[in-house]
Design a protein around this motif. Sequence first.
Motif, PDB file in Angstrom:
ATOM      1  N   UNK A   1       0.807  -1.222   0.000  1.00 21.53           N
ATOM      2  CA  UNK A   1       0.000   0.000   0.000  1.00 21.53           C
ATOM      3  C   UNK A   1       0.835   1.266   0.000  1.00 21.53           C
ATOM      4  N   UNK A   2       2.043   1.176   0.567  1.00 21.80           N
ATOM      5  CA  UNK A   2       2.933   2.343   0.599  1.00 21.80           C
ATOM      6  C   UNK A   2       3.288   2.822  -0.800  1.00 21.80           C
ATOM      7  N   UNK A   3       3.286   1.898  -1.771  1.00 15.94           N
ATOM      8  CA  UNK A   3       3.607   2.280  -3.139  1.00 15.94           C
ATOM      9  C   UNK A   3       2.631   3.299  -3.693  1.00 15.94           C
ATOM     10  N   UNK A   4       1.336   3.090  -3.447  1.00 13.39           N
ATOM     11  CA  UNK A   4       0.331   4.031  -3.945  1.00 13.39           C
ATOM     12  C   UNK A   4       0.327   5.321  -3.129  1.00 13.39           C
ATOM     13  N   UNK A   5       0.631   5.212  -1.839  1.00 16.40           N
ATOM     14  CA  UNK A   5       0.753   6.417  -1.017  1.00 16.40           C
ATOM     15  C   UNK A   5       1.867   7.305  -1.555  1.00 16.40           C
TER      16      UNK A   5
ATOM     17  N   UNK B   1      -5.158 -11.254  -3.250  1.00 17.07           N
ATOM     18  CA  UNK B   1      -5.032 -10.124  -4.176  1.00 17.07           C
ATOM     19  C   UNK B   1      -6.093  -9.067  -3.861  1.00 17.07           C
ATOM     20  N   UNK B   2      -7.285  -9.537  -3.500  1.00 16.68           N
ATOM     21  CA  UNK B   2      -8.348  -8.591  -3.112  1.00 16.68           C
ATOM     22  C   UNK B   2      -7.960  -7.811  -1.866  1.00 16.68           C
ATOM     23  N   UNK B   3      -7.324  -8.494  -0.912  1.00 17.38           N
ATOM     24  CA  UNK B   3      -6.907  -7.830   0.318  1.00 17.38           C
ATOM     25  C   UNK B   3      -5.808  -6.804   0.041  1.00 17.38           C
ATOM     26  N   UNK B   4      -4.911  -7.133  -0.874  1.00 15.07           N
ATOM     27  CA  UNK B   4      -3.877  -6.175  -1.263  1.00 15.07           C
ATOM     28  C   UNK B   4      -4.511  -4.921  -1.861  1.00 15.07           C
ATOM     29  N   UNK B   5      -5.541  -5.123  -2.663  1.00 15.69           N
ATOM     30  CA  UNK B   5      -6.235  -3.978  -3.269  1.00 15.69           C
ATOM     31  C   UNK B   5      -6.949  -3.139  -2.218  1.00 15.69           C
ATOM     32  N   UNK B   6      -7.528  -3.817  -1.213  1.00 14.80           N
ATOM     33  CA  UNK B   6      -8.219  -3.103  -0.135  1.00 14.80           C
ATOM     34  C   UNK B   6      -7.240  -2.229   0.640  1.00 14.80           C
ATOM     35  N   UNK B   7      -6.097  -2.804   0.985  1.00 13.46           N
ATOM     36  CA  UNK B   7      -5.082  -2.042   1.728  1.00 13.46           C
ATOM     37  C   UNK B   7      -4.552  -0.901   0.872  1.00 13.46           C
ATOM     38  N   UNK B   8      -4.354  -1.180  -0.405  1.00 14.55           N
ATOM     39  CA  UNK B   8      -3.878  -0.135  -1.319  1.00 14.55           C
ATOM     40  C   UNK B   8      -4.866   1.026  -1.381  1.00 14.55           C
ATOM     41  N   UNK B   9      -6.135   0.718  -1.532  1.00 15.13           N
ATOM     42  CA  UNK B   9      -7.146   1.770  -1.610  1.00 15.13           C
ATOM     43  C   UNK B   9      -7.292   2.528  -0.290  1.00 15.13           C
ATOM     44  N   UNK B  10      -7.013   1.831   0.819  1.00 16.39           N
ATOM     45  CA  UNK B  10      -7.093   2.483   2.117  1.00 16.39           C
ATOM     46  C   UNK B  10      -5.954   3.460   2.358  1.00 16.39           C
ATOM     47  N   UNK B  11      -4.764   3.103   1.880  1.00 17.50           N
ATOM     48  CA  UNK B  11      -3.587   3.953   2.092  1.00 17.50           C
ATOM     49  C   UNK B  11      -3.413   4.998   0.991  1.00 17.50           C
ATOM     50  N   UNK B  12      -4.006   4.741  -0.159  1.00 19.30           N
ATOM     51  CA  UNK B  12      -3.821   5.619  -1.321  1.00 19.30           C
ATOM     52  C   UNK B  12      -4.152   7.084  -1.053  1.00 19.30           C
TER      53      UNK B  12
ATOM     54  N   UNK C   1       8.285  10.139  -0.755  1.00 17.58           N
ATOM     55  CA  UNK C   1       7.827   9.216  -1.796  1.00 17.58           C
ATOM     56  C   UNK C   1       8.892   8.171  -2.109  1.00 17.58           C
ATOM     57  N   UNK C   2      10.143   8.600  -2.175  1.00 17.50           N
ATOM     58  CA  UNK C   2      11.249   7.681  -2.452  1.00 17.50           C
ATOM     59  C   UNK C   2      11.349   6.604  -1.372  1.00 17.50           C
TER      60      UNK C   2
ATOM     61  N   UNK D   1       8.100  -0.459  -0.374  1.00 21.20           N
ATOM     62  CA  UNK D   1       7.289  -1.330  -1.214  1.00 21.20           C
ATOM     63  C   UNK D   1       8.170  -2.332  -1.956  1.00 21.20           C
ATOM     64  N   UNK D   2       9.240  -1.864  -2.549  1.00 22.16           N
ATOM     65  CA  UNK D   2      10.118  -2.743  -3.327  1.00 22.16           C
ATOM     66  C   UNK D   2      10.736  -3.843  -2.469  1.00 22.16           C
ATOM     67  N   UNK D   3      11.313  -3.472  -1.335  1.00 25.45           N
ATOM     68  CA  UNK D   3      12.063  -4.438  -0.533  1.00 25.45           C
ATOM     69  C   UNK D   3      11.172  -5.452   0.188  1.00 25.45           C
TER      70      UNK D   3
END
Length: 219
Positions: free
Chosen positions: A16-20, A146-157, A193-194, A200-202
């Motif tokens: 989720x940090x990636x979208x943040x 994958x759905x849970x990853x999307x949920x967390x992503x949308x929550x942190x975005x 952001x960096x 996210x990468x590591x």
Amino acid sequence: MKEDGKIKWSTRFAYGCGDTACNVVFGMISTLLTLFYTDYVGINPATIGLIMLISRMFDGVSDAIMGLLVERTKSKWGKSRPWILWMSLPFAVAAVLLFAVPHSTAMVQAVYIFVTYNLINTVCYTAINLPYSSLSAMMTRISSERDMLSVVRMGLSPIGKIVAATFTLPIVKMFGDDQAAWVKTMSIWAVLALILLLICFFNCKETVYIEAKEKAEKV
């Protein structure tokens, strides 16, 4: 990843940090960039509107090119994940350059804005966001995960955009309320952001790609 195939919450958060990270920069661009160009640099609003309109024409082309590049990527990190590493620093640098408009003629400034605006949006943002969007499918075969990853992503975005939109102007005023203050403020968001992109990468692994590669090598 846990033994039952579920992804750990720390990994979900890192994803989720990636979208943040993307939205910290995108939040500046979408809410405050026009204000900066018109009120602090003195660019004609019509010029800004024209540049942004023309730049949108390149988005579809850049998406198609990036899709092909991701598909053909071969690295020890997988297909999508390495792009987050490779483009994290260029993305941060391009974000700062966006506000470093030179004090020159209107034509020079317009060209500079066109180049830097497309560098951050058409090139760097696309080169991070498109691989990032496909990363979840590379992390697990389990649809519920994958759905849970999307949920967390949308929550942190939204957090990134909220932070940038809320605190930018106060920080700019603290730094002197001029163009240099905007560059300094954007530098803070770029570093943030960096860091988030590197988190996210590591912490996100392309297990699906690795499994497929191992099976192919055994055949």
